[in-house]
Motif scaffolding. Structure first.
Motif, PDB file in Angstrom:
ATOM      1  N   MET A  19       0.861  -1.182   0.000  1.00 27.51           N
ATOM      2  CA  MET A  19       0.000   0.000   0.000  1.00 27.51           C
ATOM      3  C   MET A  19       0.899   1.235   0.000  1.00 27.51           C
ATOM      4  SD  MET A  19      -3.059   0.761   2.604  1.00 27.51           S
ATOM      5  CE  MET A  19      -3.914   2.297   2.687  1.00 27.51           C
ATOM      6  N   PHE A  20       0.582   2.200  -0.821  1.00 28.31           N
ATOM      7  CA  PHE A  20       1.300   3.473  -0.812  1.00 28.31           C
ATOM      8  C   PHE A  20       0.412   4.515  -0.157  1.00 28.31           C
ATOM      9  CE2 PHE A  20       3.500   1.208  -4.127  1.00 28.31           C
ATOM     10  CZ  PHE A  20       4.817   1.612  -3.954  1.00 28.31           C
ATOM     11  N   VAL A  21       1.017   5.329   0.706  1.00 25.72           N
ATOM     12  CA  VAL A  21       0.260   6.418   1.328  1.00 25.72           C
ATOM     13  C   VAL A  21       0.936   7.737   0.962  1.00 25.72           C
ATOM     14  CG1 VAL A  21      -0.594   7.431   3.466  1.00 25.72           C
ATOM     15  CG2 VAL A  21      -0.540   4.945   3.204  1.00 25.72           C
ATOM     16  N   GLY A  22       0.242   8.511   0.124  1.00 25.19           N
ATOM     17  CA  GLY A  22       0.724   9.830  -0.255  1.00 25.19           C
ATOM     18  C   GLY A  22       0.226  10.857   0.745  1.00 25.19           C
ATOM     19  N   GLU A  23       0.441  12.126   0.427  1.00 23.42           N
ATOM     20  CA  GLU A  23       0.141  13.167   1.415  1.00 23.42           C
ATOM     21  C   GLU A  23      -1.245  13.765   1.178  1.00 23.42           C
ATOM     22  OE1 GLU A  23       3.434  13.165   3.392  1.00 23.42           O
ATOM     23  OE2 GLU A  23       4.265  14.878   2.343  1.00 23.42           O
ATOM     24  N   ALA A  24      -1.441  14.371   0.025  1.00 25.70           N
ATOM     25  CA  ALA A  24      -2.726  14.998  -0.282  1.00 25.70           C
ATOM     26  C   ALA A  24      -2.860  15.090  -1.788  1.00 25.70           C
ATOM     27  CB  ALA A  24      -2.774  16.397   0.326  1.00 25.70           C
ATOM     28  N   PRO A  25      -4.098  15.056  -2.277  1.00 26.44           N
ATOM     29  CA  PRO A  25      -4.277  15.140  -3.732  1.00 26.44           C
ATOM     30  C   PRO A  25      -3.767  16.472  -4.260  1.00 26.44           C
ATOM     31  CG  PRO A  25      -6.406  14.919  -2.576  1.00 26.44           C
ATOM     32  CD  PRO A  25      -5.346  14.961  -1.541  1.00 26.44           C
ATOM     33  N   GLY A  26      -3.237  16.461  -5.450  1.00 26.66           N
ATOM     34  CA  GLY A  26      -2.850  17.693  -6.145  1.00 26.66           C
ATOM     35  C   GLY A  26      -3.978  18.117  -7.087  1.00 26.66           C
ATOM     36  N   ILE A  46       3.515  -1.013   4.139  1.00 26.28           N
ATOM     37  CA  ILE A  46       2.915   0.288   3.827  1.00 26.28           C
ATOM     38  C   ILE A  46       4.046   1.251   3.483  1.00 26.28           C
ATOM     39  CG2 ILE A  46       1.532   2.222   4.686  1.00 26.28           C
ATOM     40  CD1 ILE A  46       0.391   0.255   6.806  1.00 26.28           C
ATOM     41  N   CYS A  47       4.088   1.739   2.261  1.00 26.44           N
ATOM     42  CA  CYS A  47       5.122   2.669   1.835  1.00 26.44           C
ATOM     43  C   CYS A  47       4.598   4.084   2.029  1.00 26.44           C
ATOM     44  CB  CYS A  47       5.456   2.447   0.360  1.00 26.44           C
ATOM     45  SG  CYS A  47       5.983   0.769   0.012  1.00 26.44           S
ATOM     46  N   THR A  48       5.230   4.832   2.930  1.00 24.67           N
ATOM     47  CA  THR A  48       4.783   6.201   3.182  1.00 24.67           C
ATOM     48  C   THR A  48       5.630   7.156   2.351  1.00 24.67           C
ATOM     49  OG1 THR A  48       6.179   6.179   5.172  1.00 24.67           O
ATOM     50  CG2 THR A  48       3.834   5.818   5.484  1.00 24.67           C
ATOM     51  N   LEU A  49       4.946   7.975   1.559  1.00 25.67           N
ATOM     52  CA  LEU A  49       5.639   8.845   0.611  1.00 25.67           C
ATOM     53  C   LEU A  49       5.801  10.236   1.220  1.00 25.67           C
ATOM     54  CD1 LEU A  49       3.768   7.749  -2.645  1.00 25.67           C
ATOM     55  CD2 LEU A  49       5.959   6.928  -1.775  1.00 25.67           C
ATOM     56  N   GLY A  50       6.787  10.392   2.083  1.00 29.33           N
ATOM     57  CA  GLY A  50       7.070  11.712   2.618  1.00 29.33           C
ATOM     58  C   GLY A  50       6.827  11.855   4.104  1.00 29.33           C
ATOM     59  N   ASN A  51       7.046  13.089   4.587  1.00 28.94           N
ATOM     60  CA  ASN A  51       7.007  13.359   6.025  1.00 28.94           C
ATOM     61  C   ASN A  51       5.626  13.163   6.651  1.00 28.94           C
ATOM     62  OD1 ASN A  51       9.730  14.126   6.243  1.00 28.94           O
ATOM     63  ND2 ASN A  51       9.271  16.195   5.545  1.00 28.94           N
ATOM     64  N   PHE A  52       4.582  13.737   6.033  1.00 25.18           N
ATOM     65  CA  PHE A  52       3.263  13.682   6.673  1.00 25.18           C
ATOM     66  C   PHE A  52       2.731  12.265   6.726  1.00 25.18           C
ATOM     67  CE2 PHE A  52       3.255  18.177   5.491  1.00 25.18           C
ATOM     68  CZ  PHE A  52       3.120  18.671   6.772  1.00 25.18           C
ATOM     69  N   HIS A  87       8.883  10.907  -1.752  1.00 20.04           N
ATOM     70  CA  HIS A  87       7.730  11.050  -2.649  1.00 20.04           C
ATOM     71  C   HIS A  87       8.278  11.170  -4.076  1.00 20.04           C
ATOM     72  CE1 HIS A  87       4.064  12.638  -4.378  1.00 20.04           C
ATOM     73  NE2 HIS A  87       3.456  12.574  -3.200  1.00 20.04           N
ATOM     74  N   PRO A  88       7.667  10.516  -5.059  1.00 16.90           N
ATOM     75  CA  PRO A  88       8.169  10.657  -6.432  1.00 16.90           C
ATOM     76  C   PRO A  88       8.220  12.118  -6.884  1.00 16.90           C
ATOM     77  CG  PRO A  88       6.492   8.940  -6.339  1.00 16.90           C
ATOM     78  CD  PRO A  88       6.546   9.565  -4.974  1.00 16.90           C
ATOM     79  N   VAL A 147      15.314   8.635  -5.278  1.00 26.25           N
ATOM     80  CA  VAL A 147      13.939   8.139  -5.396  1.00 26.25           C
ATOM     81  C   VAL A 147      13.966   6.718  -5.973  1.00 26.25           C
ATOM     82  CG1 VAL A 147      11.754   8.468  -6.657  1.00 26.25           C
ATOM     83  CG2 VAL A 147      12.878  10.426  -5.584  1.00 26.25           C
ATOM     84  N   ARG A 148      14.809   6.526  -6.987  1.00 26.82           N
ATOM     85  CA  ARG A 148      14.961   5.215  -7.629  1.00 26.82           C
ATOM     86  C   ARG A 148      15.477   4.165  -6.638  1.00 26.82           C
ATOM     87  NH1 ARG A 148      18.272   2.679 -10.325  1.00 26.82           N
ATOM     88  NH2 ARG A 148      17.404   1.372 -11.962  1.00 26.82           N
ATOM     89  N   LEU A 149      16.459   4.574  -5.849  1.00 25.10           N
ATOM     90  CA  LEU A 149      17.066   3.667  -4.884  1.00 25.10           C
ATOM     91  C   LEU A 149      16.036   3.181  -3.851  1.00 25.10           C
ATOM     92  CD1 LEU A 149      19.705   2.368  -3.977  1.00 25.10           C
ATOM     93  CD2 LEU A 149      20.210   4.437  -2.658  1.00 25.10           C
ATOM     94  N   ASP A 150      15.103   4.053  -3.478  1.00 28.64           N
ATOM     95  CA  ASP A 150      14.057   3.647  -2.535  1.00 28.64           C
ATOM     96  C   ASP A 150      13.220   2.499  -3.122  1.00 28.64           C
ATOM     97  OD1 ASP A 150      15.026   5.692  -1.012  1.00 28.64           O
ATOM     98  OD2 ASP A 150      13.231   6.932  -1.082  1.00 28.64           O
ATOM     99  N   PHE A 151      13.000   2.531  -4.434  1.00 23.55           N
ATOM    100  CA  PHE A 151      12.235   1.453  -5.086  1.00 23.55           C
ATOM    101  C   PHE A 151      13.092   0.192  -5.238  1.00 23.55           C
ATOM    102  CE2 PHE A 151       9.432   4.921  -5.877  1.00 23.55           C
ATOM    103  CZ  PHE A 151       8.183   4.356  -5.998  1.00 23.55           C
ATOM    104  N   VAL A 152      14.396   0.371  -5.469  1.00 21.76           N
ATOM    105  CA  VAL A 152      15.292  -0.790  -5.576  1.00 21.76           C
ATOM    106  C   VAL A 152      15.288  -1.540  -4.247  1.00 21.76           C
ATOM    107  CG1 VAL A 152      17.710  -1.482  -5.831  1.00 21.76           C
ATOM    108  CG2 VAL A 152      16.743   0.242  -7.376  1.00 21.76           C
TER     109      VAL A 152
END
Ligand code: URA
Length: 205
Positions: A42-49, A122-128, A160-161, A174-179
């Motif tokens: 599961m990826f958890v982003g911060e907020a919709p753009g 759970i992959c959290t994308l960023g600080n929040f 976050h990408p 960013v790539r290394l986090d996926f590797v």
């Protein structure tokens, strides 16, 4: 529709007109989570753009396209096999930092999505996203690529990408986090057996 999918669809429907915090005035759509109800990741982003707000779907803008690409090329899986949600389901004006009250109002619905999906990681994308799901307060630069135990769940903080889109020099990070994510997922025991130079540290609290 049965089981998890039905429960997620019911929740999305119930939240369609959500007015629990002031952010409802800023939105076009409530951007609920999307993806496979049986996802292991599961990826958890911060907020919709902007694009997410207009289309009512998470990660459909430039950052979402990069996320899809990295998932496909490095992890070897399509977007459809993961589940993607956000800390907030409405877009803060100018995408400024959300307030603690806005995050608290939205958090129960994120936690319920996690409970239903019961992902392996759970992959959290960023600080929040990381702060919302763990008690760690260090920045993402410090926490990324370290497995954090959060209750019964395992949280893997990543850049976050969008970081790579705003700062080209961060693309390799960013790539290394996926590797590393791929290495973890391929490990016979995801949480005990991570070894080698790229291995993240296990952090328990
Ligand atoms: N960035 C986020 O954090 N969430 C989205 O849905 C899109 C971009």
């Amino acid at each position: 529709m049965i089981g998890k999918a039905a429960e997620l669809a019911d929740m999305a429907e119930a939240l369609r007109g959500c007015e629990r915090c002031g952010l409802h005035e800023t939105r076009t759509h409530v951007v609920f989570g999307a993806g496979s109800p049986d996802a292991q990741i599961m990826f958890v982003g911060e907020a919709p753009g902007y694009n997410e707000d207009v289309q009512g779907q998470p990660f459909v803008g430039a950052a979402g396209k990069l996320l899809d690409e990295l998932l496909r090329d490095i992890v070897g899986i399509p977007r459809e096999s993961v589940y993607i949600a956000n800390v907030l389901k409405c877009r803060p004006p100018e995408n400024r930092d959300p307030t603690a009250e806005e995050i608290d109002t939205c958090r129960p619905f994120l936690l319920r999505q996690i409970e239903i999906i019961a992902p392996r990681i759970i992959c959290t994308l960023g600080n929040f996203a990381t702060r919302t799901l763990t008690d760690r307060r260090e920045g993402i630069t410090k926490l990324r690529r370290k497995m954090i135990r959060a209750g019964i769940r395992h949280v893997y903080p990543m850049f976050h990408p969008a970081a790579a889109l705003h700062r080209g020099d961060l693309y390799e990070d960013v790539r290394l986090d996926f590797v590393t994510l791929k290495q973890l997922l391929d490990s016979p025991d995801l949480f005990r057996d991570a070894a080698g130079p790229e291995a993240p540290q296990m952090e328990l609290f």
